[in-house]
Write a protein that holds these residues in place. Structure first.
Motif, PDB file in Angstrom:
ATOM      1  N   LEU A   1       0.851  -1.180   0.000  1.00 28.18           N
ATOM      2  CA  LEU A   1       0.000   0.000   0.000  1.00 28.18           C
ATOM      3  C   LEU A   1       0.888   1.233   0.000  1.00 28.18           C
ATOM      4  O   LEU A   1       1.921   1.265   0.675  1.00 28.18           O
ATOM      5  N   GLU A   2       0.484   2.233  -0.743  1.00 27.19           N
ATOM      6  CA  GLU A   2       1.306   3.436  -0.896  1.00 27.19           C
ATOM      7  C   GLU A   2       1.688   4.048   0.446  1.00 27.19           C
ATOM      8  O   GLU A   2       2.839   4.428   0.674  1.00 27.19           O
ATOM      9  N   SER A   3       0.745   4.117   1.381  1.00 31.26           N
ATOM     10  CA  SER A   3       1.030   4.741   2.670  1.00 31.26           C
ATOM     11  C   SER A   3       2.013   3.904   3.494  1.00 31.26           C
ATOM     12  O   SER A   3       2.906   4.450   4.152  1.00 31.26           O
ATOM     13  N   VAL A   4       1.873   2.575   3.446  1.00 36.92           N
ATOM     14  CA  VAL A   4       2.790   1.698   4.172  1.00 36.92           C
ATOM     15  C   VAL A   4       4.186   1.759   3.552  1.00 36.92           C
ATOM     16  O   VAL A   4       5.195   1.838   4.262  1.00 36.92           O
ATOM     17  N   GLY A   5       4.251   1.732   2.222  1.00 36.01           N
ATOM     18  CA  GLY A   5       5.540   1.775   1.543  1.00 36.01           C
ATOM     19  C   GLY A   5       6.306   3.049   1.831  1.00 36.01           C
ATOM     20  O   GLY A   5       7.527   3.027   2.027  1.00 36.01           O
TER      21      GLY A   5
ATOM     22  N   ASN B   1      -1.294  10.467  -0.655  1.00 33.89           N
ATOM     23  CA  ASN B   1      -0.411  11.606  -0.905  1.00 33.89           C
ATOM     24  C   ASN B   1      -1.183  12.765  -1.527  1.00 33.89           C
ATOM     25  O   ASN B   1      -0.993  13.930  -1.156  1.00 33.89           O
ATOM     26  N   MET B   2      -2.081  12.461  -2.445  1.00 39.50           N
ATOM     27  CA  MET B   2      -2.892  13.508  -3.073  1.00 39.50           C
ATOM     28  C   MET B   2      -3.861  14.133  -2.071  1.00 39.50           C
ATOM     29  O   MET B   2      -4.090  15.354  -2.069  1.00 39.50           O
ATOM     30  N   ILE B   3      -4.455  13.302  -1.206  1.00 39.57           N
ATOM     31  CA  ILE B   3      -5.350  13.846  -0.182  1.00 39.57           C
ATOM     32  C   ILE B   3      -4.597  14.840   0.689  1.00 39.57           C
ATOM     33  O   ILE B   3      -5.083  15.947   0.979  1.00 39.57           O
ATOM     34  N   LEU B   4      -3.390  14.471   1.108  1.00 34.70           N
ATOM     35  CA  LEU B   4      -2.596  15.355   1.951  1.00 34.70           C
ATOM     36  C   LEU B   4      -2.284  16.671   1.250  1.00 34.70           C
ATOM     37  O   LEU B   4      -2.349  17.744   1.857  1.00 34.70           O
ATOM     38  N   LYS B   5      -1.976  16.600  -0.020  1.00 39.73           N
ATOM     39  CA  LYS B   5      -1.668  17.830  -0.771  1.00 39.73           C
ATOM     40  C   LYS B   5      -2.895  18.716  -0.902  1.00 39.73           C
ATOM     41  O   LYS B   5      -2.805  19.946  -0.818  1.00 39.73           O
ATOM     42  N   PHE B   6      -4.059  18.106  -1.114  1.00 34.25           N
ATOM     43  CA  PHE B   6      -5.288  18.883  -1.211  1.00 34.25           C
ATOM     44  C   PHE B   6      -5.600  19.560   0.118  1.00 34.25           C
ATOM     45  O   PHE B   6      -6.008  20.726   0.154  1.00 34.25           O
ATOM     46  N   VAL B   7      -5.419  18.824   1.222  1.00 33.62           N
ATOM     47  CA  VAL B   7      -5.696  19.401   2.535  1.00 33.62           C
ATOM     48  C   VAL B   7      -4.695  20.522   2.844  1.00 33.62           C
ATOM     49  O   VAL B   7      -5.073  21.587   3.339  1.00 33.62           O
ATOM     50  N   LYS B   8      -3.428  20.301   2.553  1.00 33.31           N
ATOM     51  CA  LYS B   8      -2.416  21.341   2.757  1.00 33.31           C
ATOM     52  C   LYS B   8      -2.757  22.613   1.995  1.00 33.31           C
ATOM     53  O   LYS B   8      -2.515  23.722   2.460  1.00 33.31           O
ATOM     54  N   ALA B   9      -3.341  22.437   0.807  1.00 32.75           N
ATOM     55  CA  ALA B   9      -3.698  23.591  -0.030  1.00 32.75           C
ATOM     56  C   ALA B   9      -4.985  24.270   0.431  1.00 32.75           C
ATOM     57  O   ALA B   9      -5.410  25.260  -0.172  1.00 32.75           O
TER      58      ALA B   9
ATOM     59  N   LEU C   1      -8.038  22.921   0.447  1.00 32.13           N
ATOM     60  CA  LEU C   1      -9.185  22.553  -0.385  1.00 32.13           C
ATOM     61  C   LEU C   1     -10.202  21.679   0.347  1.00 32.13           C
ATOM     62  O   LEU C   1     -11.296  21.452  -0.172  1.00 32.13           O
ATOM     63  N   GLY C   2      -9.854  21.162   1.517  1.00 34.51           N
ATOM     64  CA  GLY C   2     -10.794  20.319   2.234  1.00 34.51           C
ATOM     65  C   GLY C   2     -10.143  19.626   3.404  1.00 34.51           C
ATOM     66  O   GLY C   2      -9.003  19.935   3.776  1.00 34.51           O
ATOM     67  N   TRP C   3     -10.864  18.666   3.985  1.00 30.37           N
ATOM     68  CA  TRP C   3     -10.349  17.844   5.073  1.00 30.37           C
ATOM     69  C   TRP C   3     -10.344  16.389   4.628  1.00 30.37           C
ATOM     70  O   TRP C   3     -10.989  16.026   3.649  1.00 30.37           O
ATOM     71  N   GLY C   4      -9.592  15.558   5.326  1.00 36.88           N
ATOM     72  CA  GLY C   4      -9.469  14.167   4.905  1.00 36.88           C
ATOM     73  C   GLY C   4      -9.475  13.206   6.071  1.00 36.88           C
ATOM     74  O   GLY C   4      -9.354  13.591   7.236  1.00 36.88           O
ATOM     75  N   LEU C   5      -9.606  11.930   5.727  1.00 33.95           N
ATOM     76  CA  LEU C   5      -9.595  10.824   6.679  1.00 33.95           C
ATOM     77  C   LEU C   5      -8.538   9.845   6.191  1.00 33.95           C
ATOM     78  O   LEU C   5      -8.707   9.220   5.140  1.00 33.95           O
ATOM     79  N   VAL C   6      -7.416   9.725   6.935  1.00 30.40           N
ATOM     80  CA  VAL C   6      -6.265   8.948   6.456  1.00 30.40           C
ATOM     81  C   VAL C   6      -5.646   8.150   7.605  1.00 30.40           C
ATOM     82  O   VAL C   6      -6.019   8.317   8.765  1.00 30.40           O
ATOM     83  N   GLN C   7      -4.663   7.295   7.275  1.00 35.09           N
ATOM     84  CA  GLN C   7      -3.915   6.582   8.295  1.00 35.09           C
ATOM     85  C   GLN C   7      -2.907   7.546   8.931  1.00 35.09           C
ATOM     86  O   GLN C   7      -2.324   8.385   8.241  1.00 35.09           O
ATOM     87  N   PRO C   8      -2.654   7.426  10.239  1.00 34.70           N
ATOM     88  CA  PRO C   8      -1.800   8.398  10.925  1.00 34.70           C
ATOM     89  C   PRO C   8      -0.365   8.416  10.436  1.00 34.70           C
ATOM     90  O   PRO C   8       0.246   9.486  10.334  1.00 34.70           O
TER      91      PRO C   8
ATOM     92  N   ALA D   1       0.706   7.961   7.524  1.00 32.19           N
ATOM     93  CA  ALA D   1       0.788   8.637   6.230  1.00 32.19           C
ATOM     94  C   ALA D   1       1.047  10.118   6.428  1.00 32.19           C
ATOM     95  O   ALA D   1       1.813  10.738   5.681  1.00 32.19           O
ATOM     96  N   VAL D   2       0.438  10.705   7.430  1.00 30.38           N
ATOM     97  CA  VAL D   2       0.622  12.127   7.697  1.00 30.38           C
ATOM     98  C   VAL D   2       2.067  12.411   8.067  1.00 30.38           C
ATOM     99  O   VAL D   2       2.709  13.302   7.524  1.00 30.38           O
ATOM    100  N   SER D   3       2.621  11.628   8.975  1.00 39.28           N
ATOM    101  CA  SER D   3       3.999  11.838   9.406  1.00 39.28           C
ATOM    102  C   SER D   3       4.984  11.596   8.278  1.00 39.28           C
ATOM    103  O   SER D   3       5.930  12.348   8.075  1.00 39.28           O
TER     104      SER D   3
END
Length: 218
Positions: free
Chosen positions: A2-6, A128-136, A138-145, A147-149
Motif C-alpha cells: 500500500l502506498e502509505s505503508v511503503g 499523498n494527493m489527499i494530503l496535498k489537497f488538505v495542505k492547499a 481545499l478540504g479535510w481528509g480521513l487517512v492513516q496516521p 501517512a501524515v507523518s
C-alpha cells in the motif's frame, strides 16, 4: 505495498531484508491493483487491505489493524465537540478516496451505515494527493496516521482523532500458496517489528494516544 505503508517503512524493509535476498523491487499502489498484480505473478508478495475479490491461490496473513485520523488545513478551526454529524455539516469539502480504492469502500460502507453524507468536491486515488489537497486548504481528509507523518511532516496540517464509531482498516501480507514459508515468516515478522518501532519513534511523540489504537498480529 500500500502506498502509505511503503512510504512509511519501505526503505527499512529493504534494509532489513538485505541479508536474505539479493535483489528487491518495491512497488506501491492501491490494494486492488496489488491484488491483481499478485494474481498475474507480477509481484511475489503484497501488503494490502481486503480487495473486492478473493482467490484460493492466495494466502492472507494478518499483520495489523489500524485507526484513522482526521486532517484539516493548518489554521482551520476544528469544531468541538467533533462528531460525524458535525463534520457532515461543514462547508469545507471532504477530500475522498476514489471509488476504485479499498479505502473508499471501507469509508463509504461505514458512512452509509450511519446514513451520513458529506460535501465532496474532490476524489483522488492515493493518500499523498489527499494530503496535498488538505495542505492547499481545499478540504479535510480521513487517512492513516503514519501517512501524515511520512508524507507531510509536522505543522503542515492539523491532526485530530476520528470520532467514534469508526471502521478500522485491516492490513495483510498476501502471498501465493507456493511461496517459501520460511521467507514469508521472516518478512511478516520484519513488517510488524518495523511498524511497531516506527510508530513509537515517529508518531507517539506527536500523537501520544496513537500506539494504543493499533492492533498487531501475535
Amino acid at each position: 505495498m500500500l502506498e502509505s505503508v511503503g512510504s512509511f517503512i519501505g526503505a527499512d524493509v529493504a534494509k532489513g531484508l538485505s541479508q536474505d535476498i539479493n535483489e528487491l523491487e518495491i512497488k506501491t499502489g492501491p490494494s486492488d491493483r496489488l491484488f491483481f498484480a499478485l494474481l498475474n505473478r507480477e509481484i511475489e508478495l503484497g501488503v494490502l487491505s481486503s480487495p473486492v475479490l478473493s482467490d484460493d491461490s492466495l494466502a492472507w496473513d494478518f499483520l495489523f489493524e489500524e485507526p484513522w485520523v482526521l486532517i484539516f488545513p493548518r489554521g482551520f478551526e476544528v469544531p468541538s465537540p467533533l462528531t460525524w454529524q458535525v463534520l457532515s455539516k461543514l462547508e469545507l469539502s471532504f477530500v475522498q478516496y476514489g471509488k476504485n480504492t479499498a479505502n473508499n469502500r471501507i469509508i463509504s460502507t461505514f458512512f452509509d451505515r450511519l446514513s451520513l453524507r458529506f460535501s465532496t468536491r474532490y476524489k483522488v486515488e492515493d493518500t499523498n494527493m489527499i494530503l496535498k489537497f488538505v495542505k492547499a486548504g481545499l478540504g479535510w481528509g480521513l487517512v492513516q496516521p503514519y501517512a501524515v507523518s511520512s508524507l507531510v511532516g509536522l505543522g503542515e496540517v492539523t491532526i485530530v482523532k476520528a470520532p467514534s464509531p469508526i471502521s478500522r482498516r485491516k492490513v495483510f501480507l498476501v502471498s501465493r500458496n507456493s511461496f517459501d514459508k520460511e521467507l514469508l515468516g521472516t518478512v511478516k515478522n520484519l513488517l510488524i517489528y518495523l511498524m511497531q518501532e516506527k510508530i513509537k519513534a515517529e508518531l507517539c511523540p506527536i500523537i501520544p494516544w496513537i500506539s494504543s489504537e493499533y492492533l498487531f498480529a501475535e
